[in-house]
Design a protein around this motif. Structure first.
Motif, short mmCIF file in Angstrom:
data_model
loop_
_atom_site.label_atom_id
_atom_site.label_comp_id
_atom_site.label_asym_id
_atom_site.label_seq_id
_atom_site.Cartn_x
_atom_site.Cartn_y
_atom_site.Cartn_z
N ARG A 162 59.77 45.87 14.88
CA ARG A 162 60.91 46.78 14.68
C ARG A 162 62.19 46.08 14.26
O ARG A 162 63.20 46.73 14.01
CB ARG A 162 61.18 47.55 15.97
CG ARG A 162 60.06 48.48 16.35
CD ARG A 162 60.39 49.22 17.59
NE ARG A 162 59.35 50.19 17.90
CZ ARG A 162 59.37 50.99 18.93
NH1 ARG A 162 60.39 50.96 19.76
NH2 ARG A 162 58.39 51.83 19.14
N GLY A 163 62.15 44.75 14.22
CA GLY A 163 63.35 44.01 13.85
C GLY A 163 64.40 43.98 14.94
O GLY A 163 65.58 43.84 14.65
N ASP A 201 57.89 41.28 22.86
CA ASP A 201 58.27 40.48 21.70
C ASP A 201 57.55 40.94 20.45
O ASP A 201 58.14 41.00 19.38
CB ASP A 201 58.00 39.00 21.97
CG ASP A 201 58.59 38.11 20.91
OD1 ASP A 201 59.79 38.27 20.60
OD2 ASP A 201 57.86 37.27 20.36
N LYS A 202 56.30 41.29 20.58
CA LYS A 202 55.54 41.80 19.43
C LYS A 202 56.17 43.09 18.91
O LYS A 202 56.35 43.27 17.71
CB LYS A 202 54.08 42.03 19.84
CG LYS A 202 53.22 42.70 18.80
CD LYS A 202 52.89 41.78 17.66
CE LYS A 202 51.92 42.46 16.70
NZ LYS A 202 51.37 41.55 15.74
#
Length: 91
Positions: free
Chosen positions: A29-30, A23-24
């Motif tokens: 990176r969008g 998730d990070k």
């Protein structure tokens, strides 16, 4: 049986840390994000130590007060349950 419990806890915590890391990376990176509900579910299934560690190490989800409250609540309930089980086992 304790060996299976230990193996389960290692696996769920590894999965939780991995989910936080993915998730990070996606946030940076969008890309596709891991839903907060899934991150909290992993914590509730026994991955709260991994979730708290990943949160601190990755500096991820640290400003989300609602998420933090749920995560700390889950960890507190699990800590109380562990203390109660330890008390019952050693009395």
């Amino acid at each position: 049986m304790p060996e299976l419990a230990a193996l389960y806890l290692m696996m769920i915590n590894a999965a939780t840390v991995t989910a936080f890391a993915l998730d990070k990376r996606a946030a940076a990176r969008g890309g596709w994000r891991v839903p907060e509900r899934r991150l909290l579910a992993l914590a509730a299934l026994g991955g709260s130590p991994g979730a708290l560690a990943a949160r601190a190490l990755l500096r991820h989800k640290t400003r989300k007060t609602g998420f933090s409250a749920w995560l700390w609540g889950i960890a507190a309930v699990q800590a109380l349950l562990a203390a109660w089980l330890a008390y019952r086992a050693f009395r």
